[in-house]
Scaffold this motif. Sequence first.
Motif, short mmCIF file in Angstrom:
data_model
loop_
_atom_site.label_atom_id
_atom_site.label_comp_id
_atom_site.label_asym_id
_atom_site.label_seq_id
_atom_site.Cartn_x
_atom_site.Cartn_y
_atom_site.Cartn_z
N ARG A 18 9.09 -17.54 46.92
CA ARG A 18 8.17 -18.67 47.08
C ARG A 18 8.90 -19.92 47.58
NH1 ARG A 18 5.62 -20.74 41.77
NH2 ARG A 18 7.62 -21.80 41.66
N GLU A 19 10.05 -20.21 46.99
CA GLU A 19 10.74 -21.47 47.26
C GLU A 19 11.53 -21.51 48.57
OE1 GLU A 19 10.46 -24.34 45.37
OE2 GLU A 19 8.86 -23.16 44.44
N THR A 20 11.82 -20.36 49.14
CA THR A 20 12.69 -20.35 50.32
C THR A 20 11.96 -20.00 51.61
OG1 THR A 20 13.42 -18.05 50.00
CG2 THR A 20 14.69 -19.79 48.89
N LYS A 21 10.66 -20.07 51.58
CA LYS A 21 9.88 -19.71 52.77
C LYS A 21 10.26 -20.54 53.99
CE LYS A 21 5.46 -18.84 54.67
NZ LYS A 21 4.15 -18.39 54.49
N ASP A 22 10.54 -21.82 53.78
CA ASP A 22 10.85 -22.71 54.90
C ASP A 22 12.35 -22.88 55.14
OD1 ASP A 22 8.12 -23.15 55.37
OD2 ASP A 22 8.06 -24.63 53.76
N GLY A 23 13.14 -21.88 54.73
CA GLY A 23 14.56 -21.91 54.99
C GLY A 23 15.40 -22.59 53.92
N LYS A 24 14.77 -23.07 52.89
CA LYS A 24 15.48 -23.72 51.79
C LYS A 24 16.29 -22.67 51.01
CE LYS A 24 14.38 -26.00 47.43
NZ LYS A 24 13.30 -26.32 46.50
N ARG A 25 17.32 -23.11 50.32
CA ARG A 25 18.07 -22.25 49.41
C ARG A 25 17.95 -22.84 48.01
NH1 ARG A 25 22.06 -22.72 53.81
NH2 ARG A 25 21.71 -20.91 55.12
N VAL A 26 17.89 -21.98 47.01
CA VAL A 26 17.74 -22.47 45.64
C VAL A 26 18.93 -22.03 44.79
CG1 VAL A 26 15.23 -22.70 45.61
CG2 VAL A 26 16.23 -20.50 45.09
N GLY A 27 19.35 -22.94 43.92
CA GLY A 27 20.48 -22.66 43.03
C GLY A 27 20.04 -21.97 41.76
N ARG A 52 23.08 -5.74 45.95
CA ARG A 52 22.21 -4.65 46.41
C ARG A 52 21.36 -5.06 47.62
NH1 ARG A 52 21.17 -0.34 42.58
NH2 ARG A 52 22.53 -0.59 40.79
N GLY A 53 21.49 -6.29 48.07
CA GLY A 53 20.78 -6.74 49.27
C GLY A 53 19.32 -7.09 49.04
N ILE A 54 18.92 -7.26 47.79
CA ILE A 54 17.53 -7.60 47.51
C ILE A 54 17.28 -9.09 47.69
CG2 ILE A 54 15.74 -7.62 45.71
CD1 ILE A 54 16.91 -4.90 44.80
N VAL A 55 18.30 -9.90 47.41
CA VAL A 55 18.27 -11.33 47.73
C VAL A 55 19.54 -11.65 48.50
CG1 VAL A 55 16.89 -11.98 45.70
CG2 VAL A 55 19.39 -12.08 45.56
N GLN A 56 19.51 -12.74 49.21
CA GLN A 56 20.69 -13.21 49.94
C GLN A 56 21.28 -14.39 49.19
OE1 GLN A 56 22.08 -11.86 52.69
NE2 GLN A 56 20.52 -10.26 52.65
N SER A 57 22.58 -14.59 49.32
CA SER A 57 23.20 -15.76 48.71
C SER A 57 24.27 -16.31 49.64
CB SER A 57 23.80 -15.42 47.34
OG SER A 57 24.90 -14.55 47.48
N LEU A 58 24.46 -17.60 49.50
CA LEU A 58 25.46 -18.29 50.29
C LEU A 58 26.17 -19.26 49.36
CD1 LEU A 58 26.48 -18.62 53.24
CD2 LEU A 58 24.85 -20.50 53.44
N LYS A 59 27.50 -19.21 49.36
CA LYS A 59 28.27 -20.10 48.50
C LYS A 59 28.51 -21.43 49.20
CE LYS A 59 30.58 -16.40 46.07
NZ LYS A 59 31.79 -15.86 45.53
N GLY A 60 28.86 -22.41 48.40
CA GLY A 60 29.21 -23.71 48.95
C GLY A 60 28.17 -24.76 48.66
N PRO A 61 28.41 -25.99 49.13
CA PRO A 61 27.54 -27.11 48.82
C PRO A 61 26.11 -26.96 49.35
CG PRO A 61 29.44 -27.84 50.13
CD PRO A 61 29.58 -26.38 49.89
N THR A 62 25.95 -26.25 50.44
CA THR A 62 24.59 -26.03 50.97
C THR A 62 24.11 -24.62 50.67
OG1 THR A 62 25.48 -25.34 53.11
CG2 THR A 62 24.92 -27.69 52.84
N GLY A 63 24.78 -23.97 49.74
CA GLY A 63 24.47 -22.59 49.41
C GLY A 63 23.33 -22.44 48.43
N GLY A 64 23.17 -21.23 47.98
CA GLY A 64 22.12 -20.87 47.03
C GLY A 64 21.56 -19.51 47.38
#
Length: 144
Positions: A18-27, A52-64
């Motif tokens: 729900r929260e990442t539809k517009d490209g946002k990342r959530v912590g 397992r590839g069900i969600v994506q994650s990115l580390k760092g200050p703009t990650g989530g």
Amino acid sequence: MFSKTCEYAIRAVMFITRETKDGKRVGVREIAEGIDSPVHFIAKILQELSKRGIVQSLKGPTGGFYMDGNTLTHTLADIVLAVDGDKLFNGCGLGLSECSEKQPCPLHAEFKKIRKDLHELLARTKLGELQDKFDMSTFYLSRR
């Protein structure tokens, strides 16, 4: 029916969807607050779902955590299988280790149908379709 871990996993993935539809990342903290979950517990769950590839994650200050085209093709059944295995879809309704057509428990026939229906529902519910439903109405993912 679901383990507590699986309940949190499903709610977390729905929240991320729900929260990442517009490209946002959530912590992790935002997810935990959004689904009323302990932070450390949801962090472990999301780490496994990310592997397992069900969600994506990115580390760092703009990650989530976020969803992309590949992760949105996963189903709710994929989450259940990743977290709890296939026991919900194949196990005995009474939790017996030996329950089969030849040695059925008292609930075997009825529970077999329930398991099948539940599996079909979860297997046909793609995360991308849920994302579309979130646009049409309000769903609650926490008890608050």
